[in-house]
Design an enzyme around this catalytic site. Structure first.
Site, PDB file in Angstrom:
ATOM      1  CG  HIS A 308      -2.067   0.928   1.095  1.00  0.00           C
ATOM      2  ND1 HIS A 308      -1.967   2.273   1.339  1.00  0.00           N
ATOM      3  CD2 HIS A 308      -3.343   0.698   0.693  1.00  0.00           C
ATOM      4  CE1 HIS A 308      -3.137   2.833   1.113  1.00  0.00           C
ATOM      5  NE2 HIS A 308      -3.990   1.910   0.711  1.00  0.00           N
ATOM      6  CG  ASP A 366      -8.701  -4.178  -2.735  1.00  0.00           C
ATOM      7  OD1 ASP A 366      -9.894  -4.069  -2.400  1.00  0.00           O
ATOM      8  OD2 ASP A 366      -8.084  -3.320  -3.385  1.00  0.00           O
TER       9      ASP A 366
HETATM   10  N1  ACO Z   1       3.918  -7.950  -4.775  1.00  0.00           N
HETATM   11  C1  ACO Z   1       5.246  -7.999  -5.027  1.00  0.00           C
HETATM   12  N2  ACO Z   1       6.039  -6.912  -5.001  1.00  0.00           N
HETATM   13  C2  ACO Z   1       5.479  -5.734  -4.703  1.00  0.00           C
HETATM   14  C3  ACO Z   1       4.100  -5.608  -4.433  1.00  0.00           C
HETATM   15  C4  ACO Z   1       3.323  -6.788  -4.478  1.00  0.00           C
HETATM   16  N3  ACO Z   1       2.009  -6.735  -4.225  1.00  0.00           N
HETATM   17  N4  ACO Z   1       3.807  -4.315  -4.187  1.00  0.00           N
HETATM   18  C5  ACO Z   1       4.949  -3.645  -4.298  1.00  0.00           C
HETATM   19  N5  ACO Z   1       5.977  -4.490  -4.601  1.00  0.00           N
HETATM   20  C6  ACO Z   1       7.382  -4.155  -4.739  1.00  0.00           C
HETATM   21  C7  ACO Z   1       7.662  -3.404  -6.028  1.00  0.00           C
HETATM   22  O1  ACO Z   1       7.980  -4.292  -7.077  1.00  0.00           O
HETATM   23  C8  ACO Z   1       8.801  -2.531  -5.608  1.00  0.00           C
HETATM   24  O2  ACO Z   1       9.954  -3.329  -5.544  1.00  0.00           O
HETATM   25  P1  ACO Z   1      11.396  -2.723  -5.946  1.00  0.00           P
HETATM   26  O3  ACO Z   1      11.665  -1.657  -4.915  1.00  0.00           O
HETATM   27  O4  ACO Z   1      12.321  -3.878  -5.884  1.00  0.00           O
HETATM   28  O5  ACO Z   1      11.238  -2.143  -7.319  1.00  0.00           O
HETATM   29  C9  ACO Z   1       8.460  -2.133  -4.169  1.00  0.00           C
HETATM   30  O6  ACO Z   1       7.660  -3.223  -3.671  1.00  0.00           O
HETATM   31  C10 ACO Z   1       7.687  -0.828  -4.041  1.00  0.00           C
HETATM   32  O7  ACO Z   1       6.532  -0.919  -4.906  1.00  0.00           O
HETATM   33  P2  ACO Z   1       5.840   0.351  -5.554  1.00  0.00           P
HETATM   34  O8  ACO Z   1       4.993  -0.108  -6.691  1.00  0.00           O
HETATM   35  O9  ACO Z   1       6.870   1.401  -5.811  1.00  0.00           O
HETATM   36  O10 ACO Z   1       4.918   0.838  -4.342  1.00  0.00           O
HETATM   37  P3  ACO Z   1       3.772   1.868  -4.466  1.00  0.00           P
HETATM   38  O11 ACO Z   1       3.597   2.463  -3.117  1.00  0.00           O
HETATM   39  O12 ACO Z   1       3.974   2.801  -5.607  1.00  0.00           O
HETATM   40  O13 ACO Z   1       2.509   0.956  -4.858  1.00  0.00           O
HETATM   41  C11 ACO Z   1       0.702  -0.532  -4.712  1.00  0.00           C
HETATM   42  C12 ACO Z   1       1.536   0.525  -3.982  1.00  0.00           C
HETATM   43  C13 ACO Z   1       0.256  -0.011  -6.080  1.00  0.00           C
HETATM   44  C14 ACO Z   1      -0.558  -0.805  -3.883  1.00  0.00           C
HETATM   45  C15 ACO Z   1       1.545  -1.810  -4.873  1.00  0.00           C
HETATM   46  O14 ACO Z   1       1.950  -2.284  -3.602  1.00  0.00           O
HETATM   47  C16 ACO Z   1       0.817  -2.908  -5.656  1.00  0.00           C
HETATM   48  O15 ACO Z   1       0.874  -2.922  -6.880  1.00  0.00           O
HETATM   49  N6  ACO Z   1       0.131  -3.844  -4.924  1.00  0.00           N
HETATM   50  C17 ACO Z   1      -0.644  -4.867  -5.585  1.00  0.00           C
HETATM   51  C18 ACO Z   1      -1.958  -4.258  -6.073  1.00  0.00           C
HETATM   52  C19 ACO Z   1      -2.906  -3.980  -4.944  1.00  0.00           C
HETATM   53  O16 ACO Z   1      -3.099  -4.778  -4.023  1.00  0.00           O
HETATM   54  N7  ACO Z   1      -3.554  -2.799  -5.016  1.00  0.00           N
HETATM   55  C20 ACO Z   1      -4.561  -2.384  -4.043  1.00  0.00           C
HETATM   56  C21 ACO Z   1      -4.098  -1.215  -3.259  1.00  0.00           C
HETATM   57  S1  ACO Z   1      -5.241  -0.814  -2.007  1.00  0.00           S
HETATM   58  C22 ACO Z   1      -6.421   0.104  -2.791  1.00  0.00           C
HETATM   59  O17 ACO Z   1      -6.219   0.766  -3.786  1.00  0.00           O
HETATM   60  C23 ACO Z   1      -7.721   0.032  -2.196  1.00  0.00           C
END
Ligand code: ACO
Length: 432
Positions: A308, A366
């Site tokens: 998140h 979620d």
């Molecule tokens: N699984 C595996 N790796 C992940 C995940 C995940 N669910 N989420 C983030 N990471 C990793 C990224 O690859 C990144 O790794 P790196 O530093 O080696 O490149 C690091 O964690 C940071 O990720 P970002 O995408 O930069 O984090 P951000 O804060 O921008 O994104 C987000 C948050 C979009 C929710 C992300 O965690 C994600 O895509 N999660 C899965 C989708 C999801 O569950 N979305 C619902 C969010 S809640 C809502 O909107 C109600």
């Protein structure tokens, strides 16, 4: 909106020039540099893709502390609202700023009950769409189209009536979009039922057979809706505010918010969670192998429902929903409870995995909401529309706050241009 005046100042040096910028402190001691004069004083702007360091407004609606896993609506902890209040009470709180007393609540509930029906002509709108239309674009288009039935009220600026209509008609719109997708006739609302119970009735009754609403399921749905009701400046709420800042009407602004929520990285994640869990189940239930794949990084195999932008220790909504899943386990069918087992296992593995620990990735709202929706009989492609149903009061509250704030200006971010510098146009025939 009034600011907390403070003598604190930030000193920013831009290319040798030091400027002093005021600091703003919120009621929960959050600190911001007031950068409104930054460009005029220095010529520089703040580059902040994803707006992770940018406050777009001041708000009195929702407080989140992602480090401590705190979520409060108008000061009330989400745990207390989710266990003590009903959805309409929370909607009232978000929109009006205070919890209603008995008289205020029954007047509000009464108004909502009496606006649940859709105009008969409006029903034909659903018939124009293909049967397999995804409910999110259907809902976005339906909310946009709703404004065409109330143009007189829009001209009179009767905002209160629009607010009641949106809260009242959204369940009917979501249920109609579902009925349309399965080829059943729409079911009229029943105003003797509560908000969640009426929604379940419109979803699962047919003209030849009534659906007896299980109060345990209606209560579980109320809790889901409460947990989704607001989440401050997320992607869809910021969209509602941005669109509304151009003086677009409430229906148009919320239609845009629904479109923003549709994306898999935002509201679409709970659908993706169920698809992921079902894939793992179909491949033999090997949660360890999936976590190992997600650990490789990249966007293609993320562990959906994990991570998140704001919560970096735990998402309090996920904790409450995990608890609901355990409570309702006995009412689940075999498929849902197998998916729940896989979800528990995935969480267990990921929370001990170095990759997820280092990146501070925890289950978000979620991760468990989809399993609860399945238990209620809600089909997977309707999950995001359910999120939109819950988020409606939050979007409305933010839109109203934005309109009432005298400091609101039309949203218009800047950019740093990195394209080609000036070059002369050449007629097509002369280009190699
Ligand atoms: N699984 C595996 N790796 C992940 C995940 C995940 N669910 N989420 C983030 N990471 C990793 C990224 O690859 C990144 O790794 P790196 O530093 O080696 O490149 C690091 O964690 C940071 O990720 P970002 O995408 O930069 O984090 P951000 O804060 O921008 O994104 C987000 C948050 C979009 C929710 C992300 O965690 C994600 O895509 N999660 C899965 C989708 C999801 O569950 N979305 C619902 C969010 S809640 C809502 O909107 C109600």
């Amino acid at each position: 909106m009034e600011t907390t005046s403070t003598n604190l100042r930030a000193h920013v040096e831009v290319m040798g020039r030091i400027v002093e910028l005021p600091l703003v402190v919120g009621t929960e001691q959050e600190v911001a540099i007031d950068g409104q004069q930054l460009r005029s004083e220095t010529g520089a702007i703040l580059l902040d893709p994803g707006f992770g360091n940018t406050g777009a407004c001041m708000s009195k609606i929702t407080f989140i502390d992602g480090e401590r896993g705190i979520l409060r609506y108008r000061g009330y902890p989400i745990e207390e609202l989710a266990t003590g209040a009903g959805f309409l009470e929370v909607a009232y709180l978000l929109i009006h700023g205070e919890l209603p007393n008995e008289v205020e609540f029954s007047a509000f509930e009464d108004e909502v009950r009496h606006h649940t029906m859709l105009h008969e002509n409006y029903r034909r709108f659903f018939d124009a769409l293909p049967m397999d239309a995804h409910p999110m674009p259907t809902c976005a288009a339906a909310i946009g189209a709703l404004s065409t039935f109330y143009q007189g009220d829009l001209a009179r600026d009767d905002v209160r009536t629009h607010v009641i209509r949106l809260i009242a008609k959204m369940p009917t719109i979501v249920a109609y979009s579902y009925k349309h997708s399965i080829g059943q006739p729409p079911i009229y609302p029943r105003n003797d039922l509560g908000y969640a119970a009426n929604f379940l009735h419109m979803m699962f009754s047919t003209p030849c057979e009534p659906y007896r609403v299980d109060p345990v399921k209606a209560r579980a749905l109320e809790r889901l809706l409460i947990l989704h009701a607001d989440h401050e400046q997320n992607c869809s709420t910021s969209t509602v505010r941005l669109v509304g800042s151009s003086n677009a009407n409430l229906y148009a602004s919320i239609a845009a918010g629904i479109s923003a929520l549709w994306g898999p990285l935002h509201g679409g994640a709970n659908q993706e969670v169920i698809e992921m869990l079902s894939r793992i189940e179909a491949e033999g239930g090997d949660a360890d192998a999936y976590v190992a794949r997600a650990r490789k990084g990249g966007d293609s195999t993320r562990l959906m429902g994990f991570g998140h932008r704001v919560y970096k220790n735990f998402d309090p909504r996920a904790v409450l929903l995990k608890h609901s899943c355990s409570e309702l386990r006995d009412t689940m069918d075999g498929h849902s409870s197998r998916l729940l087992d896989i979800a528990f296992r995935l969480e267990e593995i990921a929370l001990e995995d170095e990759y997820f620990i280092r990146r501070r990735l925890y289950p978000n709202v979620d991760f468990y909401s989809g399993i609860l929706y399945l238990m209620l009989g809600i089909p997977v492609n309707l999950f995001t529309a359910m999120f939109a149903l819950g988020r409606m009061p939050g979007w409305i509250a933010h839109w109203l706050e934005m309109k009432q704030d005298s400091s609101t200006r039309i949203g218009r971010p800047r950019q740093i241009y990195v394209g080609p510098t000036k070059r002369p146009y050449m007629p097509r025939a002369e280009r190699s």
